[in-house]
Each structure stands twice: as structure tokens, then as C-alpha cells.
Design a protein around this motif. Structure first.
Motif, mmCIF file in Angstrom:
data_model
loop_
_atom_site.group_PDB
_atom_site.id
_atom_site.type_symbol
_atom_site.label_atom_id
_atom_site.label_comp_id
_atom_site.label_asym_id
_atom_site.label_seq_id
_atom_site.Cartn_x
_atom_site.Cartn_y
_atom_site.Cartn_z
ATOM 1 N N LEU A 109 0.992 -0.803 -0.269
ATOM 2 C CA LEU A 109 0.013 -0.144 -0.032
ATOM 3 C C LEU A 109 1.083 1.323 -0.153
ATOM 4 C CD1 LEU A 109 -2.474 -0.656 2.676
ATOM 5 C CD2 LEU A 109 -2.561 -1.498 -0.506
ATOM 6 N N ASP A 110 0.238 2.012 -0.045
ATOM 7 C CA ASP A 110 1.186 3.666 0.146
ATOM 8 C C ASP A 110 1.004 4.032 1.047
ATOM 9 O OD1 ASP A 110 0.960 3.699 -3.073
ATOM 10 O OD2 ASP A 110 -0.521 4.569 -3.838
ATOM 11 N N GLN A 111 1.471 5.381 1.442
ATOM 12 C CA GLN A 111 1.666 5.769 2.725
ATOM 13 C C GLN A 111 0.388 6.212 2.840
ATOM 14 O OE1 GLN A 111 5.028 8.693 2.973
ATOM 15 N NE2 GLN A 111 6.063 7.304 1.946
ATOM 16 N N ASP A 112 -0.361 6.307 2.634
ATOM 17 C CA ASP A 112 -1.923 6.814 2.771
ATOM 18 C C ASP A 112 -2.373 6.198 3.278
ATOM 19 O OD1 ASP A 112 -1.710 6.600 0.257
ATOM 20 O OD2 ASP A 112 -3.394 8.255 -0.463
ATOM 21 N N ALA A 121 -0.888 -6.698 -11.373
ATOM 22 C CA ALA A 121 0.689 -5.771 -11.419
ATOM 23 C C ALA A 121 1.018 -6.445 -9.455
ATOM 24 C CB ALA A 121 1.293 -4.540 -11.759
ATOM 25 N N SER A 122 0.263 -6.762 -9.123
ATOM 26 C CA SER A 122 -0.350 -6.977 -7.867
ATOM 27 C C SER A 122 0.863 -7.465 -7.168
ATOM 28 C CB SER A 122 -1.224 -7.794 -7.291
ATOM 29 O OG SER A 122 -1.231 -7.565 -5.629
ATOM 30 N N THR A 123 1.588 -7.409 -6.146
ATOM 31 C CA THR A 123 2.946 -8.783 -5.807
ATOM 32 C C THR A 123 2.828 -9.503 -4.330
ATOM 33 O OG1 THR A 123 4.992 -6.903 -4.970
ATOM 34 C CG2 THR A 123 4.549 -7.434 -6.797
ATOM 35 N N ASN A 124 1.432 -9.115 -3.969
ATOM 36 C CA ASN A 124 0.835 -9.703 -2.988
ATOM 37 C C ASN A 124 -0.345 -10.028 -3.407
ATOM 38 O OD1 ASN A 124 3.130 -9.136 -0.649
ATOM 39 N ND2 ASN A 124 2.353 -6.289 -2.035
ATOM 40 N N PRO A 141 -1.996 0.495 -4.949
ATOM 41 C CA PRO A 141 -1.564 1.639 -6.219
ATOM 42 C C PRO A 141 -2.571 1.270 -7.436
ATOM 43 C CG PRO A 141 0.188 0.132 -5.179
ATOM 44 C CD PRO A 141 -1.226 -0.326 -4.558
ATOM 45 N N ASP A 142 -2.405 2.776 -8.523
ATOM 46 C CA ASP A 142 -3.353 2.470 -9.086
ATOM 47 C C ASP A 142 -3.300 0.667 -10.100
ATOM 48 O OD1 ASP A 142 -4.081 4.660 -8.760
ATOM 49 O OD2 ASP A 142 -2.453 6.131 -10.318
ATOM 50 N N GLY A 143 -4.642 0.575 -10.451
ATOM 51 C CA GLY A 143 -4.608 -0.868 -11.006
ATOM 52 C C GLY A 143 -5.071 -1.756 -9.848
ATOM 53 N N GLN A 144 -4.845 -1.382 -8.731
ATOM 54 C CA GLN A 144 -5.057 -2.496 -7.806
ATOM 55 C C GLN A 144 -6.357 -2.176 -7.134
ATOM 56 O OE1 GLN A 144 -1.334 -3.747 -6.527
ATOM 57 N NE2 GLN A 144 0.080 -2.690 -8.219
#
Length: 273
Positions: free
Chosen positions: A163-166, A210-213, A170-173
Motif C-alpha cells: 500500500l501507499d503511505q496513505d 501488477a500485484s506482488t501481494n 496503487p493505481d490499477g489494484q
């Protein structure tokens, strides 16, 4: 596993195996197999139909016609009648509230609170504060909120789950964090306190090409210490442990698109016993 919950962060299924039509060792196909199987199917349907008619004709008569042991021991129509209190009708900040002051009410509260505390909404600061203030007892809510704010703002933790810091994906996920209770059990109960165990499965991860998780499944049991405060059950404390974990079946994992679509289209439930 989602850190929110605390994620601090009857009967056995019968499996039928269909044998191949041809000999698995290369023999010729057995003649007459399909016709005999069709006959068995027809007979089975007729038997079920007769049983259904007999059950319907029995109506709502719950009184046995004989006092003999064989008749008295037979199941009655009331055996499978719905029981328990009705699901709660009120909500506070989108969370079901207003539970009965009994064992069933405590189990319903624990199950619904488990769902809220394990949801993706816990990663949104404003929404997390609403959930904490609704679910926790006032005496522990402030301390719990502070601890959760620290956990959910940890950049290393957020980075590890993608996840992003907020706390956004990410876009597309699509970020998935969902708890599905399987069962509840009261281990202690008084008029003002209850100890309830919630066994559940948790879906957690990022759905997207594009997810790695990727979204994975985990199993936990959380024990909630509940208190009766302001005419409702509130969480005073909890403990979480792994399992029980069932044996996984040999099923093909869904695509990222299918998983995203399922999470977006299938809503959750209000749990009540």
C-alpha cells in the motif's frame, strides 16, 4: 492477515468421486453404464419426491400419535424450525449495534465487530476512528485508537503489504481485507460480561495484474472480552490465535480480474444467531 482485528496489529462434508467412463488402465468402455446410471437417478428422484410428499402431508403436527419409543424418538417438524433472536436492526457508523443482552446477542456482537475490525476500512484514518469508537468500550477506546493509528501509519508495514503511505492501493489494484466468520462460541457469560470466541477466515492482499501481494486466505480464532455498556455489548479486550485451519482443496486460483470483481460485487453480512 489484516492487522485490524485484530489482526493486531455439523456435519462433515461428503465428497463424491466420479469415476471415469472408461477403464483407467486402458480397457474398453463398459456397456450399459449410462442407462443403469439413468435408472438409478430416476429411482433416486422418485424416492426423494415420495419423502417430500410424506413430509408435507405430515403438516405441523408436533404431537406423536403413539407413546411407543419408536414413534416418540422420531424427528418432529419443529426440530428444524428457525430459532434465535432476529438480526439487529440498528446501525452506528455503518456497524450493526443494539444487541440482545444474552448469549446470542454477545455472539452476534463479537462476529460483527470482528468483521468491522478486519475490514479494509481500518486503513482509512477517519473510518478507523469511527469503528474504534463504536466497537470498543469507552474506557479502552482512546488507548486502542492511538495504538492502531501508530500501526496503520507505519510506512514499513504499509510498504510490505503493497500500500501507499496513505494506506491506499496503487493505481490499477484493489486492496482486499475481509473477515468471514465461520462460527462463534460463548465460553463465559454473566449479565454484564461475556467471553466469545470467533472462528473465521480472512482474505488479505492486493488484487490486480501488477500485484506482488496476491489475495490469500488465512484462518484465525479471536477471543473477545465483552462488557455490557450503555445497553450494548462493547469490546474490552481480545486475544488472537491461528486456526483451526482446514485442508485446502485442489482448486485453481481465480484471476486477478475475477477476484477484484468478486470483492467489489459481493457485499458482507450482518451476523446474528
Amino acid at each position: 492477515m489484516s492487522p485490524g482485528d485484530e489482526h493486531d496489529y455439523g456435519e462433515p462434508t461428503r465428497t463424491r468421486v466420479r469415476l471415469p467412463e472408461s477403464d483407467p488402465y486402458g480397457g474398453a468402455q463398459r456397456p450399459g453404464r449410462s442407462s443403469s446410471r439413468s435408472l438409478v437417478t430416476v429411482v433416486g428422484v422418485v424416492v426423494l419426491l415420495i419423502a417430500a410428499i410424506a413430509f408435507a402431508n405430515r403438516g405441523g403436527d408436533d404431537s406423536p400419535t403413539s407413546t411407543s419409543p419408536s414413534e416418540a424418538d422420531k424427528p418432529r417438524t419443529s426440530t428444524t424450525a428457525a430459532t434465535g433472536t432476529k438480526p439487529v436492526q440498528t446501525k452506528n457508523d455503518g456497524i450493526a449495534t443494539g444487541y440482545a443482552r444474552d448469549r446470542q446477542g454477545a455472539q452476534s456482537a463479537a462476529a460483527n465487530y470482528c468483521v468491522a475490525l478486519g475490514s479494509a476500512e481500518m486503513f482509512d484514518t477517519a473510518r478507523r476512528h469511527e469503528i474504534v469508537s463504536t466497537v470498543y468500550a469507552p474506557a479502552v477506546a482512546a488507548a486502542r485508537q492511538s495504538a492502531l493509528d501508530t500501526a496503520y501509519s507505519d510506512e514499513k508495514f504499509l510498504g510490505n503489504i503493497g500500500l501507499d503511505q496513505d494506506g491506499t492501493a496503487p493505481d490499477g489494484q484493489t486492496f482486499v481485507s475481509r473477515v468471514i466468520p465461520v462460527g462463534t462460541k460463548v465460553t463465559a457469560f454473566t449479565a454484564d460480561t461475556a467471553t466469545v470466541e470467533v472462528w473465521y477466515t480472512s482474505l488479505f492482499g492486493l488484487s490486480g495484474e501488477a500485484s506482488t501481494n496476491p489475495v490469500t486466505e488465512s484462518w484465525y480464532t479471536t477471543t473477545y472480552q465483552l462488557k455490557w455498556i450503555d445497553n450494548d455489548w462493547k469490546v474490552a479486550d481480545f486475544q488472537q490465535k491461528d486456526g483451526p485451519v482446514p485442508v485446502g482443496r485442489d482448486q485453481q486460483a481465480s484471476t486477478a480480474d475475477d477476484m477484484t470483481k468478486a470483492v467489489e460485487e459481493y457485499g458482507g453480512f450482518t451476523y446474528a444467531r
